[in-house]
Design an enzyme around this catalytic site. Structure first.
Site, PDB file in Angstrom:
ATOM      1  N   HIS A   1       1.606   4.611  -2.903  1.00 53.30           N
ATOM      2  CA  HIS A   1       1.859   5.955  -2.951  1.00 53.30           C
ATOM      3  C   HIS A   1       2.937   6.504  -3.540  1.00 53.30           C
ATOM      4  O   HIS A   1       3.036   7.609  -4.068  1.00 53.30           O
ATOM      5  CB  HIS A   1       1.804   6.484  -1.468  1.00 53.30           C
TER       6      HIS A   1
ATOM      7  N   HIS B   1       0.656  -1.190   0.071  1.00 52.77           N
ATOM      8  CA  HIS B   1      -0.114   0.128  -0.084  1.00 52.77           C
ATOM      9  C   HIS B   1       0.739   1.217   0.010  1.00 52.77           C
ATOM     10  O   HIS B   1       0.705   2.245  -0.607  1.00 52.77           O
ATOM     11  CB  HIS B   1      -0.977  -0.065   1.042  1.00 52.77           C
ATOM     12  N   GLU B   2       1.796   1.228   0.760  1.00 47.22           N
ATOM     13  CA  GLU B   2       2.759   2.544   1.053  1.00 47.22           C
ATOM     14  C   GLU B   2       3.678   2.717  -0.384  1.00 47.22           C
ATOM     15  O   GLU B   2       3.839   3.721  -0.628  1.00 47.22           O
ATOM     16  CB  GLU B   2       3.575   2.352   2.468  1.00 47.22           C
TER      17      GLU B   2
END
Length: 227
Positions: free
Chosen positions: A97, A93-94
């Site tokens: 980004h 998920h990170e």
């Protein structure tokens, strides 16, 4: 009875999302050796695959996040060193980004700018709220205290606004970036796809639950200053 019902509903709306996010992430943190590699190692692999070798991966105690200014994916110890489903999914998920940043994703640019404004504003808001009663006593003018109180609410609410308006960005990082990488790369153990989706949804809602807790803090200040 109506008053009690209202309290219960409000409490559920505020604490419910926070509890669900925490419960979901903790649930899939066990077993902590489900995968052969750690979240930190997977983050590095995914960043290199995304042609982002300059983006670093670091361990932090300040919560999982991607820093678009320093160009760093930061993971808490349990994610950085952990081998659980939660560890690798949050890491993805990170990294999502970081890929948004690479692609010039507009909502991320907007959020980055808003965070730079909201962080000092939130601190100022807390200071204003603490000074509000003193201002009222010194000036003996209720309007002065009211103005300070209003300013404090607005600045404390800045963090809430940032979190709420960036929910689409979080969902995009989870389901348009992280999930495809995990599935296409074959990083998930068979049968974990459904659970990974739950974790990615929880990761995206982390900031929403934080914003609701900020609203609770504003309510506490309101109760204190009404005394």
């Amino acid at each position: 009875m109506l008053y009690v019902i209202i309290i219960v509903v409000v409490a559920a709306l505020i604490y419910g999302p926070s509890y669900w996010v925490k419960h979901t992430l903790e649930k899939y943190s066990i077993p902590d050796d489900r995968y052969p590699g750690t979240g930190g190692e997977l983050a590095r692999i995914l960043l290199d695959w995304a042609k982002l070798p300059s983006v670093k991966v670091e361990e932090t105690a300040q919560g999982d996040h991607y820093d678009p200014i320093e160009k760093v994916v930061r993971l808490t110890p349990d994610k950085f060193n952990g081998k659980s489903l939660t560890a690798i999914t949050v890491a993805a998920h990170e990294v999502g980004h970081a890929i948004q940043d690479r692609d010039g994703y507009l909502p991320l640019k907007i959020r980055t700018r808003l965070v730079q404004i909201a962080a000092p504003a939130e601190k100022l808001g807390a200071a204003i709220l603490m000074l509000a009663p003193l201002i009222m006593v010194v000036t003996r003018a209720p309007i002065a205290g009211a103005l300070f109180f209003a300013g404090g609410l607005l600045t404390l609410g800045a963090a809430t606004l940032v979190h709420l308006i960036t929910l689409p960005m979080e969902m995009h990082a989870s389901f348009s970036r992280a999930l495809p990488m995990l599935e296409k790369g074959g990083y998930l153990i068979k049968g974990d796809e459904h659970h990974a989706r739950r974790i990615l949804r929880a990761a995206a809602l982390t900031y929403v639950s934080a914003s609701l807790m900020t609203l609770l803090n504003i309510g506490r200040w309101w109760a204190i200053l009404r005394r």
